[in-house]
Structures are given as C-alpha cells and as structure tokens.
Design an enzyme around this catalytic site. Structure first.
Site, PDB file in Angstrom:
ATOM      1  N   HIS A   7       0.839  -1.220   0.000  1.00 49.26           N
ATOM      2  CA  HIS A   7       0.000   0.000   0.000  1.00 49.26           C
ATOM      3  C   HIS A   7       0.865   1.258   0.000  1.00 49.26           C
ATOM      4  O   HIS A   7       0.425   2.304   0.488  1.00 49.26           O
ATOM      5  CB  HIS A   7      -0.966   0.044   1.193  1.00 49.26           C
ATOM      6  CG  HIS A   7      -1.682  -1.248   1.449  1.00 49.26           C
ATOM      7  ND1 HIS A   7      -2.906  -1.544   0.896  1.00 49.26           N
ATOM      8  CD2 HIS A   7      -1.321  -2.344   2.175  1.00 49.26           C
ATOM      9  CE1 HIS A   7      -3.290  -2.758   1.281  1.00 49.26           C
ATOM     10  NE2 HIS A   7      -2.336  -3.273   2.049  1.00 49.26           N
TER      11      HIS A   7
ATOM     12  N   SER B 270      14.534  21.593 -16.218  1.00 48.15           N
ATOM     13  CA  SER B 270      13.314  22.353 -16.483  1.00 48.15           C
ATOM     14  C   SER B 270      13.707  23.664 -17.139  1.00 48.15           C
ATOM     15  O   SER B 270      14.780  24.212 -16.864  1.00 48.15           O
ATOM     16  CB  SER B 270      12.597  22.610 -15.156  1.00 48.15           C
ATOM     17  OG  SER B 270      11.828  23.792 -15.238  1.00 48.15           O
TER      18      SER B 270
ATOM     19  N   LYS C  33      15.619  21.933 -10.953  1.00 46.95           N
ATOM     20  CA  LYS C  33      15.004  20.648 -11.306  1.00 46.95           C
ATOM     21  C   LYS C  33      15.941  19.684 -12.028  1.00 46.95           C
ATOM     22  O   LYS C  33      16.743  20.072 -12.864  1.00 46.95           O
ATOM     23  CB  LYS C  33      13.771  20.875 -12.203  1.00 46.95           C
ATOM     24  CG  LYS C  33      12.595  21.509 -11.506  1.00 46.95           C
ATOM     25  CD  LYS C  33      12.047  20.690 -10.361  1.00 46.95           C
ATOM     26  CE  LYS C  33      11.200  19.535 -10.837  1.00 46.95           C
ATOM     27  NZ  LYS C  33       9.953  19.960 -11.498  1.00 46.95           N
TER      28      LYS C  33
ATOM     29  N   GLU D 214       9.605   8.518 -16.950  1.00 46.41           N
ATOM     30  CA  GLU D 214       8.241   8.990 -17.221  1.00 46.41           C
ATOM     31  C   GLU D 214       7.818   8.643 -18.648  1.00 46.41           C
ATOM     32  O   GLU D 214       6.670   8.273 -18.901  1.00 46.41           O
ATOM     33  CB  GLU D 214       8.142  10.497 -16.996  1.00 46.41           C
ATOM     34  CG  GLU D 214       8.215  10.850 -15.518  1.00 46.41           C
ATOM     35  CD  GLU D 214       8.333  12.362 -15.287  1.00 46.41           C
ATOM     36  OE1 GLU D 214       7.707  13.142 -16.021  1.00 46.41           O
ATOM     37  OE2 GLU D 214       9.074  12.757 -14.374  1.00 46.41           O
TER      38      GLU D 214
END
Ligand code: ARG
Length: 483
Positions: free
Chosen positions: A155, A276, A282, A289
C-alpha cells in the site's frame, strides 16, 4: 497500370490509390518479402511448375533488387500499392517475362501472411537480447546491494525490511517471464502460411514442406483459410510486449518515486535526467516517465489489432492491412525503451544511507517483534496485539521499537529479554528472512542467468483435476475427468 487491372474499365481514383496503399509502412517488410519470394521461386523451379531457367532468373533478379533496396537505390510507389506488388513490378521491369511467373500458385494473401510472420519471428530474439541485457544490469546492481536494507512496501506504506538487491531482482524475475513469453510466442508462430494461396490452396503441385523448411519453419500451416487469416501470433506478440511494458512502467514509477526528495533512494546520472526550462533546481526523471507513458501506446497497439480482428469473417479481409502499423509501433517503442532504461539503471547512484534511514522509521520490524514473542511461546495473535500496543506507545512518544527500554518492553510482556534488541535489529530482520525467496536468497543474483526449462516438471494442464486432500475429484471438474 495496376497488376490487377485486367477486369477494370477505369483507373483507380487518386484518393483511393493513396487510401488503399500500404507501401508507406509495409516497405519495412522488403527483406522478408524477397526472402519468401526466393523460396517460392526455387520451389516452383524444383517442382517443374516453372522452368529452372526462369526460377534462376527470378532468384537473381530478386537478389539484385534486395541489394539495390539496401543501397537506397530503389523508390517505391503507391501506384504499386504495397511491398509485394512493388517488388514484383521491379522484378518484371528487370528480367521481363520470367518475373511474371513468380506469382504462380501464390496470392498476396499468403505472401503478406508469410512476410509479417517472419518479421515478428525476427523481432523476438532482438527483444529477448535486450531483456537479457537489462537483466544483466539488474544482476550487477543487485550484487552490490545485497546487504543494503530498505523498507519493503505494501500500500506504499513501509511494511518489512528487504534488501535493495531483492527489490531489483523482483523485476529481474518479471523480465525472465517476459523472455519465456516471447519465446513461447516464437515457438507457436513457427508454421508457414506460404502455399495457402488466396484462401483455398492451389491446383499447382506446390511443395509446401519444401518452402516451409527453407524458410526455417517447423512445417506448413495445416489449413489454408487459417493460413491467410491468422494473426494470433501478432496478438500474442503484442500482448507479451504489453506485459513487458507494464513491468517497465511499474519500475519507472518506482524510479520516479525514488528520485523524489521525499525518498531520494537513488540519483540518476546527469546524462539520464533532464532539466526544467524555468526551475533551475530541477532534475527530472524524464526517461522513466516516458517509458511509463509509452506503455499506454503499446497497450493501444494491442487493442487496435484485437479490435481490427474481432469481426472479420474468414478468410482475408483488407482490414488486415491494419495489422502492421501497431506491431511496428510496438516494436519501435519497446526496442527504444529497453536499452535506455537499462542504461539509466546502470548509471544510477544508489543512496543506501537514505534507504536505511527510511527503514529505521515506520516500524518495519513490528512483525519481527511479534515473531520474537511467538518464538518465546506466545500465540502469534496475542503477540500481534502486544506489539500493536507497543507501536501505539512508540508513536505517541516519538520513538522506534528498539528505542524502548527493557523495563518498558517488559511492562508489555515479561517474555521480552535483552536478546530482543538483536531481534529488532533491521539488518538481522532482513538477513533472517531466509525462507525460500526471501531477501537473502531472493536478492542474490543468479551466478549466470539461466533460462528456466521450457516445461517445468511441476506444470500440469489446467484441465486436469487436482484431487483434494481426501483424494476426491473436485465436483466442478468431474465432467472433464470422466471424459
Ligand atoms: N497490402 C496487403 C496487406 O497488407 C497485402 C494483401 C493484399 N491482398 C488483397 N487481397 N488485397 O494486407
């Protein structure tokens, strides 16, 4: 003029000409097409259906076309619709009438079925090789981190201590299944559709066993209608690729989580991360992704072929021209994802310090605490309750279980002794989970990656009834059993 223009009184409408054509994408099959045609021509020559001289001229002509295509010297045209008719037109332009004999006893329906099947067959070892390379990276990394404790999750809540090696090797196990799924697909697809003709076979005395053998198949397909209309192999291949991508996608999700400041279990190499355009701080896990994102398109490829096939009456229908692009797209996607994913994992820095820190919080040794009491004689369910109360006490006091003093522990149960601290030590908790498949064994990479035997000795067909304890045959399988 079209190869098939004989019965037509008009030229094809320009829009239809382009709409109908598949050469834009099926030119990818040029090699399979020529290889199949060479095998067919040789068989036509060997069986005397065409003369040996014509067969020889065809083979030579096809070989020169293959060389020219590979040298980038050939331009295909939508006027010749697809790769099959483009090659045939080129051949006839080169060698004259002999070229017109190539299509004797054959149809584009069995031709495309053959080309596409061979294409899928060739991609399997390419992808298997990439899977094995990724698996090798996982083994290499796992070998380094067999004693690195990290929290295992259920979980997404910290659950029990595991090693980073075990976590990585769980993915290696999935990749191992992907390998066998692809190989299994390869075994089942290896029957040759060539010689099925348009659908009903042919009146020429062709030798299907000869062409099947020369093209590396186990034999010819047994039913000519099925030969031209079966695309199961492409569907099995796409579903194996979908499962494979699902594995990469789950892994990607974890990489993305692990890269976050909240986890910081790993850091990606600068060469495998991106920045970024606005936020200077970043460092983004774009590779992971994108792999996660591309999983959706591979599922889509599977769904489009399943959907294209679902209403088709036997045998060939032009709908089936839509089979190629999804497969090509899935192949391109998977073959692009696997190497970049492997390189990303190969170059990552593993922050065992942060893993250990995270493991220290969240009471992931609570099960071990209960097991400690159980081993001292308390029934497990009572030990579970005692430990639960200790966890609540610790949560209120901002402590871990091992930070409780012996008197505090004894207040909960007098079975606690000084050795409890060894039992609660996370490294011990992990190392002692020595049950088969647990962190010590499950995390150890196999010395050499071995493919599991094709058929495990324990495997049984699911239709065979499994007797229950009393030796009875379960009622729901009795019908089967009697048959
Ligand atoms: N381009 C076609 C395909 O990809 C080849 C087979 C065409 N056969 C036919 N009868 N129109 O399926």
């Amino acid at each position: 003029m079209k190869l098939w223009s004989g019965r037509f009184g008009k030229d094809t409408d320009a829009l239809v000409n382009d709409f109908n054509a598949s050469i834009q994408f099926d030119q990818r099959l040029y090699k399979e097409d020529i290889t199949g045609s060479i095998a067919h021509a040789k068989m036509l020559g060997a069986t005397g259906i065409i003369s040996a001289a014509d067969a020889e001229a065809i083979v030579q002509g096809l070989q020169s076309i293959l060389a020219d295509i590979e040298a980038g010297k050939v331009e295909f045209t939508a006027d010749n619709e697809d790769i099959h008719m483009n090659v045939e037109a080129l051949l006839t332009a080169r060698i004259g009438d002999a070229g017109k004999r190539l299509h004797t006893g054959r149809s584009r329906n069995d031709q495309v079925a053959l080309d596409f099947r061979m294409y899928v067959r060739e991609q399997i070892p390419v992808i298997v090789e990439q899977l094995l390379e990724l698996e090798a990276v996982l083994c290499r990394q796992a070998r380094k981190y067999q004693t690195a404790v990290m929290p295992g999750y259920t979980h997404l809540q910290r659950a029990q201590p595991i090693s980073f090696a075990q976590h990585l090797m769980a993915y290696a196990a999935m990749l191992g299944r992907d390998v066998t799924r692809l190989e299994d697909c390869g075994k089942r697809l290896n029957l040759c559709p060539l010689g099925s003709g348009a659908l009903a076979g042919t009146t020429y005395p062709i030798d299907r066993f000869m062409t099947a053998k020369s093209l590396g198949f186990d034999g010819p397909m047994g039913n000519s209608l099925d030969g031209v209309s079966d695309r199961d192999y492409a569907l099995e291949f796409l579903s194996a690729l979908s499962v494979l991508m699902m594995h990469l996608s789950r892994f990607s999700e974890e990489v993305i989580l692990w890269c976050s400041w909240e986890f910081k279990f790993i850091e990606l190499d600068d060469a495998y991360a991106t920045g970024s355009s606005i936020m200077p701080q970043k460092k983004n896990p774009d590779v992971a992704e994108l792999v996660r994102g591309k999983t959706g398109r591979v599922y889509g490829d599977l769904m489009s072929l399943l959907t294209a096939m679902k209403g088709l009456p036997l045998a060939y229908n032009k709908d089936m021209q839509e089979d190629k692009e999804p497969v090509f797209d899935a192949v391109d996607t998977v073959e692009m994802c696997l190497p970049v994913f492997a390189a990303m994992l190969d170059t990552m820095t593993v922050r065992t310090d942060n893993m250990r820190k995270a493991a220290g919080h969240g009471f992931i040794n609570a099960t071990d605490c209960a097991d400690y009491l159980t081993k001292k004689g308390m029934p497990f369910r009572d030990a579970y309750t005692v430990t639960g109360h200790l966890v609540a006490q610790c949560t209120a006091a901002g402590k871990t279980l091992e930070e409780l003093t012996l008197p505090e522990l004894k207040a909960a149960s007098d079975l606690f002794e000084a050795d409890v601290y060894d039992a609660l030590n996370l490294e011990n908790c992990m190392a002692l989970r020595a049950s088969y498949g647990g962190p010590p064994g499950g995390g150890a990479p196999p010395p050499i990656w071995r493919r599991p035997p094709a058929r495990s000795r324990r495997w049984r067909p699911s239709s065979r009834p499994i007797p229950n304890k009393k030796g009875d045959v379960p009622i729901e399988t009795q019908g089967l059993y009697r048959r």
